[in-house]
Design a protein around this motif. Structure first.
Motif, PDB file in Angstrom:
ATOM      1  N   ILE A 419       9.827  17.213 -18.464  1.00 56.43           N
ATOM      2  CA  ILE A 419       9.743  17.368 -17.018  1.00 56.43           C
ATOM      3  C   ILE A 419       8.447  16.725 -16.527  1.00 56.43           C
ATOM      4  CG2 ILE A 419      11.214  19.394 -16.651  1.00 56.43           C
ATOM      5  CD1 ILE A 419       8.712  21.089 -16.752  1.00 56.43           C
ATOM      6  N   SER A 420       8.508  16.211 -15.306  1.00 55.54           N
ATOM      7  CA  SER A 420       7.360  15.490 -14.798  1.00 55.54           C
ATOM      8  C   SER A 420       7.255  15.677 -13.292  1.00 55.54           C
ATOM      9  CB  SER A 420       7.528  14.008 -15.162  1.00 55.54           C
ATOM     10  OG  SER A 420       6.702  13.206 -14.378  1.00 55.54           O
ATOM     11  N   TYR A 421       6.005  15.786 -12.841  1.00 53.68           N
ATOM     12  CA  TYR A 421       5.741  15.844 -11.405  1.00 53.68           C
ATOM     13  C   TYR A 421       4.726  14.762 -11.076  1.00 53.68           C
ATOM     14  CZ  TYR A 421       3.422  16.999  -7.065  1.00 53.68           C
ATOM     15  OH  TYR A 421       2.870  16.897  -5.821  1.00 53.68           O
ATOM     16  N   MET A 422       4.893  14.153  -9.922  1.00 59.14           N
ATOM     17  CA  MET A 422       3.974  13.089  -9.526  1.00 59.14           C
ATOM     18  C   MET A 422       3.753  13.139  -8.021  1.00 59.14           C
ATOM     19  SD  MET A 422       4.824   9.116 -10.161  1.00 59.14           S
ATOM     20  CE  MET A 422       4.190   7.804  -9.168  1.00 59.14           C
ATOM     21  N   TYR A 423       2.492  12.930  -7.636  1.00 61.28           N
ATOM     22  CA  TYR A 423       2.179  12.800  -6.214  1.00 61.28           C
ATOM     23  C   TYR A 423       1.552  11.437  -6.021  1.00 61.28           C
ATOM     24  CZ  TYR A 423      -0.096  13.124  -1.742  1.00 61.28           C
ATOM     25  OH  TYR A 423      -0.490  12.855  -0.458  1.00 61.28           O
ATOM     26  N   LEU A 424       2.006  10.685  -5.024  1.00 59.20           N
ATOM     27  CA  LEU A 424       1.384   9.376  -4.840  1.00 59.20           C
ATOM     28  C   LEU A 424       1.150   9.017  -3.390  1.00 59.20           C
ATOM     29  CD1 LEU A 424       3.239   6.671  -3.937  1.00 59.20           C
ATOM     30  CD2 LEU A 424       4.182   6.989  -6.163  1.00 59.20           C
ATOM     31  N   ASN A 425       0.111   8.214  -3.189  1.00 59.64           N
ATOM     32  CA  ASN A 425      -0.173   7.578  -1.906  1.00 59.64           C
ATOM     33  C   ASN A 425      -0.049   6.084  -2.147  1.00 59.64           C
ATOM     34  OD1 ASN A 425      -2.852   9.888  -1.353  1.00 59.64           O
ATOM     35  ND2 ASN A 425      -0.854   9.897  -0.399  1.00 59.64           N
ATOM     36  N   TYR A 426       0.665   5.420  -1.262  1.00 53.06           N
ATOM     37  CA  TYR A 426       0.920   3.991  -1.448  1.00 53.06           C
ATOM     38  C   TYR A 426       0.681   3.299  -0.120  1.00 53.06           C
ATOM     39  CZ  TYR A 426       3.887  -0.098  -2.668  1.00 53.06           C
ATOM     40  OH  TYR A 426       4.404  -1.342  -2.915  1.00 53.06           O
ATOM     41  N   ASP A 429       0.968  -1.181   3.841  1.00 53.12           N
ATOM     42  CA  ASP A 429       0.363  -2.205   4.676  1.00 53.12           C
ATOM     43  C   ASP A 429      -0.381  -3.235   3.808  1.00 53.12           C
ATOM     44  OD1 ASP A 429      -1.435  -3.625   6.206  1.00 53.12           O
ATOM     45  OD2 ASP A 429      -2.038  -1.950   7.474  1.00 53.12           O
ATOM     46  N   VAL A 430      -1.258  -2.748   2.916  1.00 52.03           N
ATOM     47  CA  VAL A 430      -2.070  -3.646   2.089  1.00 52.03           C
ATOM     48  C   VAL A 430      -1.267  -4.206   0.914  1.00 52.03           C
ATOM     49  CG1 VAL A 430      -4.062  -3.734   0.525  1.00 52.03           C
ATOM     50  CG2 VAL A 430      -4.224  -2.515   2.713  1.00 52.03           C
ATOM     51  N   ILE A 431      -0.527  -3.324   0.201  1.00 46.15           N
ATOM     52  CA  ILE A 431       0.115  -3.750  -1.046  1.00 46.15           C
ATOM     53  C   ILE A 431       1.296  -4.683  -0.792  1.00 46.15           C
ATOM     54  CG2 ILE A 431       1.211  -2.963  -3.180  1.00 46.15           C
ATOM     55  CD1 ILE A 431      -0.310  -0.279  -2.734  1.00 46.15           C
ATOM     56  N   GLU A 432       2.089  -4.380   0.221  1.00 49.62           N
ATOM     57  CA  GLU A 432       3.250  -5.231   0.474  1.00 49.62           C
ATOM     58  C   GLU A 432       3.051  -6.131   1.687  1.00 49.62           C
ATOM     59  OE1 GLU A 432       6.999  -3.186   0.486  1.00 49.62           O
ATOM     60  OE2 GLU A 432       6.462  -1.953  -1.226  1.00 49.62           O
ATOM     61  N   GLY A 433       1.882  -5.994   2.343  1.00 45.23           N
ATOM     62  CA  GLY A 433       1.604  -6.828   3.508  1.00 45.23           C
ATOM     63  C   GLY A 433       2.509  -6.523   4.696  1.00 45.23           C
ATOM     64  N   HIS A 434       2.736  -5.235   4.971  1.00 43.62           N
ATOM     65  CA  HIS A 434       3.509  -4.829   6.149  1.00 43.62           C
ATOM     66  C   HIS A 434       2.555  -4.173   7.146  1.00 43.62           C
ATOM     67  CE1 HIS A 434       7.376  -4.307   3.515  1.00 43.62           C
ATOM     68  NE2 HIS A 434       7.023  -5.565   3.663  1.00 43.62           N
ATOM     69  N   PRO A 435       1.855  -4.952   7.963  1.00 40.74           N
ATOM     70  CA  PRO A 435       0.818  -4.391   8.829  1.00 40.74           C
ATOM     71  C   PRO A 435       1.366  -3.283   9.727  1.00 40.74           C
ATOM     72  CG  PRO A 435       0.852  -6.789   8.963  1.00 40.74           C
ATOM     73  CD  PRO A 435       2.039  -6.390   8.180  1.00 40.74           C
ATOM     74  N   GLY A 436       0.579  -2.231   9.857  1.00 45.01           N
ATOM     75  CA  GLY A 436       0.931  -1.168  10.787  1.00 45.01           C
ATOM     76  C   GLY A 436       1.808  -0.078  10.203  1.00 45.01           C
ATOM     77  N   GLU A 437       2.410  -0.317   9.037  1.00 47.02           N
ATOM     78  CA  GLU A 437       3.256   0.739   8.461  1.00 47.02           C
ATOM     79  C   GLU A 437       2.386   1.851   7.902  1.00 47.02           C
ATOM     80  OE1 GLU A 437       6.780   0.538   6.253  1.00 47.02           O
ATOM     81  OE2 GLU A 437       7.184  -1.538   6.850  1.00 47.02           O
ATOM     82  N   PRO A 438       2.801   3.101   8.085  1.00 50.52           N
ATOM     83  CA  PRO A 438       1.960   4.199   7.621  1.00 50.52           C
ATOM     84  C   PRO A 438       1.941   4.308   6.093  1.00 50.52           C
ATOM     85  CG  PRO A 438       4.036   5.047   8.453  1.00 50.52           C
ATOM     86  CD  PRO A 438       4.041   3.575   8.727  1.00 50.52           C
ATOM     87  N   MET A 439       0.887   4.908   5.589  1.00 50.52           N
ATOM     88  CA  MET A 439       0.739   5.190   4.160  1.00 50.52           C
ATOM     89  C   MET A 439       1.928   6.023   3.666  1.00 50.52           C
ATOM     90  SD  MET A 439      -1.636   5.370   1.565  1.00 50.52           S
ATOM     91  CE  MET A 439      -3.265   5.300   2.280  1.00 50.52           C
ATOM     92  N   VAL A 440       2.515   5.609   2.533  1.00 50.94           N
ATOM     93  CA  VAL A 440       3.610   6.403   1.956  1.00 50.94           C
ATOM     94  C   VAL A 440       2.994   7.536   1.150  1.00 50.94           C
ATOM     95  CG1 VAL A 440       5.564   6.386   0.371  1.00 50.94           C
ATOM     96  CG2 VAL A 440       5.121   4.386   1.806  1.00 50.94           C
ATOM     97  N   LYS A 441       3.419   8.769   1.446  1.00 55.26           N
ATOM     98  CA  LYS A 441       2.993   9.929   0.663  1.00 55.26           C
ATOM     99  C   LYS A 441       4.246  10.496   0.033  1.00 55.26           C
ATOM    100  CE  LYS A 441      -0.604  10.970   3.963  1.00 55.26           C
ATOM    101  NZ  LYS A 441      -0.888  11.730   5.170  1.00 55.26           N
ATOM    102  N   ALA A 442       4.306  10.540  -1.279  1.00 58.77           N
ATOM    103  CA  ALA A 442       5.549  10.968  -1.917  1.00 58.77           C
ATOM    104  C   ALA A 442       5.303  11.950  -3.044  1.00 58.77           C
ATOM    105  CB  ALA A 442       6.295   9.749  -2.437  1.00 58.77           C
ATOM    106  N   HIS A 443       6.230  12.887  -3.190  1.00 57.29           N
ATOM    107  CA  HIS A 443       6.271  13.802  -4.338  1.00 57.29           C
ATOM    108  C   HIS A 443       7.494  13.418  -5.145  1.00 57.29           C
ATOM    109  CE1 HIS A 443       3.417  16.651  -2.463  1.00 57.29           C
ATOM    110  NE2 HIS A 443       3.993  16.255  -1.342  1.00 57.29           N
ATOM    111  N   ILE A 444       7.341  13.362  -6.460  1.00 59.08           N
ATOM    112  CA  ILE A 444       8.485  12.986  -7.298  1.00 59.08           C
ATOM    113  C   ILE A 444       8.632  14.012  -8.414  1.00 59.08           C
ATOM    114  CG2 ILE A 444       9.418  11.205  -8.844  1.00 59.08           C
ATOM    115  CD1 ILE A 444       7.329   9.391  -7.025  1.00 59.08           C
ATOM    116  N   LEU A 445       9.857  14.453  -8.619  1.00 58.95           N
ATOM    117  CA  LEU A 445      10.155  15.408  -9.696  1.00 58.95           C
ATOM    118  C   LEU A 445      11.174  14.775 -10.631  1.00 58.95           C
ATOM    119  CD1 LEU A 445      10.600  18.836  -7.894  1.00 58.95           C
ATOM    120  CD2 LEU A 445       8.915  18.278  -9.659  1.00 58.95           C
ATOM    121  N   ILE A 446      10.949  14.935 -11.927  1.00 56.18           N
ATOM    122  CA  ILE A 446      11.870  14.340 -12.890  1.00 56.18           C
ATOM    123  C   ILE A 446      12.195  15.350 -13.990  1.00 56.18           C
ATOM    124  CG2 ILE A 446      12.084  12.569 -14.702  1.00 56.18           C
ATOM    125  CD1 ILE A 446      10.213  10.850 -12.876  1.00 56.18           C
TER     126      ILE A 446
END
Lengths: 558, 175
Positions: A419-426, A429-446
């Motif tokens: 089992i795995s849990y993950m929290y990420l901020n992505y 805007d910077v990584i994919e070059g999509h200006p103005g898009e908000p930071m992705v905040k995600a929780h992932i469970l596996i």
């Protein structure tokens, strides 16, 4: 012309080899090995998920490597064919040919290679050529390389070459020198000293003819013909303790990637780890500032990299945890990473009969601090130093953050669970070059379960859930894989974007797959839909467009 | 180009004739430089297990089935060693992004394999590895006698069976 060079290279190597092996023996003792891979896709348009009509209906990538070795002599070539390149590969690969061949000869002290070759100095921050065939990445050098070990513990390397650019060579010539000194092997032949120390240094220079260009209709820029870079590194090891570090510097290199600024580039990577049986910990830190180094000034894509800037983040293996992968921002980033691995003892109250594995990993990447170097008018402007940056200061922008924990336990001969849990901020805007898009905040469970029915039959079930309010919203993934060892596998899976903020885009991406393995030959068939996304292997990522259809993969080694 | 292909096909003809007889294949391990977890550079041509069989397994931290294979074998590795004298060498092809994590992870999992770092895929290329996991069986004379790609639960039984056959001097299926 090329053919002549190739033949003379091989003949030279053959002649050199002849000095140590008699002609007759040379042919008698030789051995040929190789491998082969074919990926073919048959497409069906699916306008809903964005899979466009493919005019050819079917496309194929394939390659075969052949290696010949005989004593101290080696030669090899790789045939590649892309008719036409499957979706997601750069269309410039279209065609067939032999873009890779080499001849090499070695004795106790020397190793000489002519043709195409891969090389890495230290951690690769000033020079690394490598291939990721499954991503279509290949920046092999074409030229000559010599490795020389004059003394036990000393390895010197020198190379000169141009780099692969699809079916052509890039315009820049790369020259490199590297030395590595394993002090213990040099001075402590009896191995009395328990601390191992290795030191190394590299020098790399790129040549591309002097160029004068005009920017913003006013300023005239002289782009330097020769760009030098160097790096120094160390490794100290004692028992379970390990300390690694490398510092790299690059002189002024105005290019399209850094917006033609003349600032020097710098990079530093430090990693400390300690491990003992059932316990391991590592802490790493990295600073990157203006370190894109390519053998063509105007190249901005994934090609012609002279160096490699490793990302200090974990490479995830499950599809939803790998949905938002990070790649190093060569213009500047500060990175920190830590990881702990611990195995709770076998036959213990908490560990159970077989023990329990726990892994905890954290990484955080931010911008670097940028200050005016020469007054406001020059800040980040082409033709100037661009900015100055305090070496150890973290910037204010968060690029990426990932906290993940994984627990793995075998309960009995018939049942295993991860089992795995993950929290990420992505920072999309910077990584994919999509200006103005908000930071992705995600929780992932596996949850990943394996049920073993007998010696050869097993069922593996994966359940994955990604929660986020940004980007495409929530995802669910289900996969079941039935295997009959060592030959067969059958898989059914579905990825479901049930939380997409746009109700009309809540798509399913189902697939069916099966495969057959016999020794080192493997055939697999996959039918279904593939979502648009980023696929990463070994640090390189490529965008894969949405597709729908049948994929056939055949691999073989001999 | 034709001349090279001719040269190579000629050598194929001349050399593969004797390659079929197992368990001696004549296919020696290639000699390229790899690093140990202690930072020492060694040549893969010098890998040996004192005349006993050796398993060479290519893996990476990002490869789930690889970790699965090595975890599964880790549970029975002691028994394998006692019974057959076999040694497993786990070759990580993680690049400099992850290679420093290999040591702490391997120790943290309590694996007792010999671990080598092939950070730029040189050994991988010399062994013609396409996809991982890819496992080779090497006999006491340092010759590759069997190989297998991919892992599924139970594949390890076939592997140890091959080791037993090798020890008993029996023929090994060519794949």
């Amino acid at each position: 012309m090329n053919l002549k060079v190739l033949l003379s290279g091989i003949i030279t190597a053959l002649t050199l080899c002849g000095a140590s092996v008699k002609g007759q023996d040379f042919l008698e003792g030789g051995r040929v090995t190789g491998n082969f891979q074919l990926d073919a896709q048959v497409y069906k348009a699916d306008s809903a998920i964005g899979a466009n009509e493919v005019e050819e209906k079917m496309r194929m990538n394939a390659f075969a490597n052949l290696l010949y070795s005989n004593g101290n002599f080696n030669a090899g070539l790789r045939f590649e064919t892309y008719l036409n390149p499957i979706l997601g590969y750069d269309p410039r690969y279209k065609g067939s040919g032999v873009p890779y061949w080499f001849g090499s000869w070695k004795n106790e002290q020397f190793e000489i290679t002519v043709g195409n070759f891969y090389e890495q100095f230290g951690s690769g921050m000033v020079l690394r050529s490598y291939e990721e065939r499954n991503l279509g990445y290949d920046n092999a050098f074409k030229g000559a390389r010599v490795r020389f070990s004059p003394y036990n513990g000393v390895t010197l390397k020198g190379l000169i070459g141009t780099q692969r650019f699809f079916w052509e060579q890039g315009p820049g010539i790369v020259r490199g020198l590297d030395g590595e000194f394993a002090l213990n092997d040099m001075f402590d032949k009896k191995g009395k000293c328990k601390t191992r120390v290795t030191l190394g240094g590299s020098f790399v220079s790129k040549y591309q003819p002097l160029e004068e260009i005009v920017v913003n209709d006013t300023s005239q820029l002289l782009l330097p013909a020769n760009v030098a870079s160097w790096a120094a590194r160390f490794n100290i090891n004692r028992g379970g303790f390990n300390l690694d570090g490398e510092f790299a510097n690059k002189l002024n290199d105005p290019s399209s990637v850094n917006n033609l600024i003349y600032k020097n580039g710098q990079s530093m990577l430090i990693q400390a780890s300690y491990s003992m049986k059932r316990f391991g910990v590592i802490v790493s830190g990295k600073r990157t500032d203006n370190m894109s180094f390519k053998s063509k000034r105007t190249e901005t894509g994934n090609s012609l990299d002279i160096n490699y800037l490793p990302a200090l983040t974990r490479q995830h293996a499950y599809s939803l945890s790998a949905m938002y992968p990070y790649a190093t921002q060569p213009n500047g980033e500060m990175a920190l990473q830590g990881q702990i691995n611990y195995k709770i003892k076998k036959e213990s109250l908490i560990g159970g009969k077989y023990g329990t594995d726990i892994a905890l990993n954290y990484s955080r990447i931010t911008s670097i601090k940028r200050e005016e170097a020469d007054g406001e008018s020059t800040f980040l402007q082409s033709g100037t130093l661009g900015y100055k940056s305090p070496f150890l200061a973290f910037g204010d922008d968060l690029y990426f953050q990932d906290l993940n924990v994984e627990i793995q336990r075998k309960f009995s001969n018939g049942y295993k669970l991860l089992i795995s849990y993950m929290y990420l901020n992505y920072n999309i805007d910077v990584i994919e070059g999509h200006p103005g898009e908000p930071m992705v905040k995600a929780h992932i469970l596996i949850a990943d379960m394996t049920f073993k029915f007998n010696q050869t039959n097993a069922l593996k079930i994966e359940l994955q859930r990604l929660y986020t309010k940004q980007d495409e919203g929530d995802w669910l993934q289900f996969m079941a894989e039935y295997t009959v060892a060592p030959k067969w596998f059958f898989t059914v899976s579905d990825q479901y974007n049930f939380g997409n903020p746009d109700q009309d885009r809540r798509f399913h991406y189902p697939t069916l797959a099966m495969g057959y393995t016999q020794g080192s030959n493997r055939l697999s068939l996959t039918y279904g839909k593939q979502r648009e996304g980023i696929v990463c292997v070994g640090g390189v990522c490529r965008n894969v467009p949405a597709s729908n259809g049948l994929t056939i993969t055949l691999t073989s080694s001999f | 180009m034709k001349k090279i292909l001719f040269l190579i096909s000629l050598s194929v003809l001349l050399t593969t004739v004797s390659a079929q007889e197992a368990p001696t294949s004549g296919k020696k391990l290639p000699g390229v430089s790899v690093k140990t977890l202690e930072g020492k550079t060694i040549s893969t041509a010098d890998l040996n297990n004192g005349g006993k069989p050796m398993i060479i397994s290519f893996w990476a931290l990002w490869c789930k089935p690889c970790i699965n294979e090595l975890t599964t074998i880790a549970d029975v590795y002691d028994d394998w060693v006692k019974e057959t004298g076999v040694k497993l060498i786990a070759v990580s092809i993680d690049d400099s992004r992850s290679s420093p994590k290999v040591g702490p992870t391997v120790n943290g999992k309590g694996w007792e394999y010999d671990v080598l770092l092939d950070v730029n895929g040189e050994f991988k290329r010399a062994m013609n590895v396409n996809m991982i996991p890819h496992t080779f069986l090497v006999n006491g004379q340092g010759e590759i006698v069997w190989q297998h790609t991919s892992f599924s639960e139970g594949s390890e039984l076939q592997l140890i069976d091959m080791v037993r056959k090798l020890n008993a001097g029996e023929a090994i299926e060519s794949h």
